[in-house]
Design a protein around this motif. Structure first.
Motif, PDB file in Angstrom:
ATOM      1  N   LYS A 132      16.379   6.163 -21.644  1.00 28.13           N
ATOM      2  CA  LYS A 132      16.433   5.210 -20.534  1.00 28.13           C
ATOM      3  C   LYS A 132      16.077   5.900 -19.222  1.00 28.13           C
ATOM      4  N   LEU A 133      15.346   5.187 -18.386  1.00 26.80           N
ATOM      5  CA  LEU A 133      15.103   5.661 -17.024  1.00 26.80           C
ATOM      6  C   LEU A 133      16.271   5.187 -16.168  1.00 26.80           C
ATOM      7  N   THR A 134      17.015   6.128 -15.616  1.00 27.06           N
ATOM      8  CA  THR A 134      18.194   5.804 -14.815  1.00 27.06           C
ATOM      9  C   THR A 134      18.141   6.570 -13.495  1.00 27.06           C
ATOM     10  N   LYS A 135      19.134   6.350 -12.669  1.00 29.94           N
ATOM     11  CA  LYS A 135      19.192   7.063 -11.388  1.00 29.94           C
ATOM     12  C   LYS A 135      19.380   8.561 -11.587  1.00 29.94           C
ATOM     13  N   PHE A 136      19.787   8.954 -12.812  1.00 27.89           N
ATOM     14  CA  PHE A 136      19.993  10.372 -13.100  1.00 27.89           C
ATOM     15  C   PHE A 136      18.735  11.041 -13.665  1.00 27.89           C
ATOM     16  N   SER A 137      17.656  10.284 -13.809  1.00 28.64           N
ATOM     17  CA  SER A 137      16.424  10.830 -14.391  1.00 28.64           C
ATOM     18  C   SER A 137      15.600  11.633 -13.392  1.00 28.64           C
ATOM     19  N   GLY A 138      15.934  11.519 -12.119  1.00 29.83           N
ATOM     20  CA  GLY A 138      15.134  12.163 -11.084  1.00 29.83           C
ATOM     21  C   GLY A 138      14.919  13.654 -11.268  1.00 29.83           C
ATOM     22  N   PRO A 139      15.984  14.447 -11.508  1.00 30.56           N
ATOM     23  CA  PRO A 139      15.786  15.898 -11.648  1.00 30.56           C
ATOM     24  C   PRO A 139      14.863  16.277 -12.803  1.00 30.56           C
ATOM     25  N   VAL A 140      14.959  15.540 -13.919  1.00 31.36           N
ATOM     26  CA  VAL A 140      14.090  15.846 -15.058  1.00 31.36           C
ATOM     27  C   VAL A 140      12.641  15.505 -14.722  1.00 31.36           C
ATOM     28  N   LEU A 141      12.433  14.334 -14.113  1.00 29.26           N
ATOM     29  CA  LEU A 141      11.081  13.965 -13.690  1.00 29.26           C
ATOM     30  C   LEU A 141      10.529  14.987 -12.701  1.00 29.26           C
ATOM     31  N   GLN A 142      11.384  15.468 -11.817  1.00 29.25           N
ATOM     32  CA  GLN A 142      10.937  16.459 -10.839  1.00 29.25           C
ATOM     33  C   GLN A 142      10.493  17.741 -11.532  1.00 29.25           C
ATOM     34  N   MET A 143      11.259  18.192 -12.514  1.00 30.59           N
ATOM     35  CA  MET A 143      10.903  19.427 -13.208  1.00 30.59           C
ATOM     36  C   MET A 143       9.591  19.275 -13.969  1.00 30.59           C
ATOM     37  N   ILE A 144       9.382  18.095 -14.570  1.00 33.78           N
ATOM     38  CA  ILE A 144       8.114  17.867 -15.274  1.00 33.78           C
ATOM     39  C   ILE A 144       6.964  17.805 -14.270  1.00 33.78           C
ATOM     40  N   GLY A 145       7.182  17.067 -13.175  1.00 33.52           N
ATOM     41  CA  GLY A 145       6.141  16.948 -12.155  1.00 33.52           C
ATOM     42  C   GLY A 145       5.782  18.273 -11.524  1.00 33.52           C
ATOM     43  N   GLU A 146       6.749  19.180 -11.493  1.00 39.04           N
ATOM     44  CA  GLU A 146       6.509  20.504 -10.919  1.00 39.04           C
ATOM     45  C   GLU A 146       6.190  21.539 -11.994  1.00 39.04           C
TER      46      GLU A 146
END
Length: 251
Positions: A132-146
């Motif tokens: 699920k995409l939740t408000k807690f997904s941000g750090p993981v998305l950030q690590m992938i994006g970076e």
């Protein structure tokens, strides 16, 4: 679940993703508008001051009007899109939207070999809770994006775990035959190649966090399960199946 991209539901799904990214994750979302190549939008990672960190993600949005029906969500993918995603220097992700559930599920899109079915065709499998995409997904998305190597390794390991679950479930049920065993042997060869890739990614990960330590532990546990599967072949006098060379093996 039937996923659409170009009809009204598809457009509603794209708006839903855009709103969630902007208002819940507080990242920037830009529509790309290139459905012929499979990219619908781009996420730019922002820090708390709304300054770009330099992290970027390409997004393919798949939308359905249906509610998710069972333990896994399978999203069909076009091979030409997977080939295109593999050529990108910016990490691509899949965002699967259920308008009925008002929910988004997501995963990074890896090499197409992870998604090909035994009878051809390609699909990405999503867990209805874990993905699920939740408000807690941000750090993981950030690590992938970076470009965090460990985050990519995490999803490689999860694909391995899903295949191992299938093998172990079939074995426990007793519903297998020689053909099944040969398919398992091919799968184990593929899993070992995937784990080799994951090992390389983890080796060159430059961050050190608790989350990365957990990924490394998952890597070790998956290797133990693969070894257990190989032991099964020895116990059933079927080692010759493991020793065969299958498509994708190195010469």
């Amino acid at each position: 679940m039937k996923f659409d991209m170009r009809n009204a539901a598809g457009k509603a799904g794209e708006r839903f993703v855009e709103t969630f990214v902007e208002e819940t994750l507080h990242f920037a979302y830009r529509k790309v508008g290139a459905p012929d190549i499979g990219v619908d939008g781009e996420i730019e990672i922002l820090d708390r001051s709304r300054t770009s960190t330099g992290g970027l993600l390409k997004v393919q949005v798949k939308t359905t009007n249906d509610s998710h029906p069972g333990p896994r969500i399978r999203v069909p993918m076009e091979e030409k899109h997977l080939d295109y995603f593999a050529s990108l220097t910016v990490p691509p992700i899949l965002a699967a939207v259920s308008l009925a559930d008002q929910q988004i599920w997501w995963k990074p899109i890896l090499d197409k070999t992870h998604y090909q079915g035994p009878r051809g065709g390609f699909s990405i499998s999503l867990h209805p809770e874990n993905d699920k995409l939740t408000k807690f997904s941000g750090p993981v998305l950030q690590m992938i994006g970076e470009r965090s190597n460990a985050m990519i390794a995490k999803y490689l390991i999860e694909e391995v775990e899903a295949d191992l679950d299938d093998i172990e479930g079939r074995e426990a049920s007793g519903e297998f035959d020689v053909v099944s065993a040969e398919i398992w042997a091919q799968t184990i060869h593929a899993l070992e190649r995937t784990m080799k890739d994951a090992r390389c990614l983890l080796k060159y990960e430059r961050r050190f966090t608790q989350q990365i330590s957990e990924i490394e532990a998952s890597f070790g546990a998956a290797n133990v399960r693969i070894d257990a599967c190989k032991t099964w072949f020895k116990e059933h006098n079927a080692v010759d199946l493991l020793e065969q060379q299958y498509w994708g093996d190195e010469d």
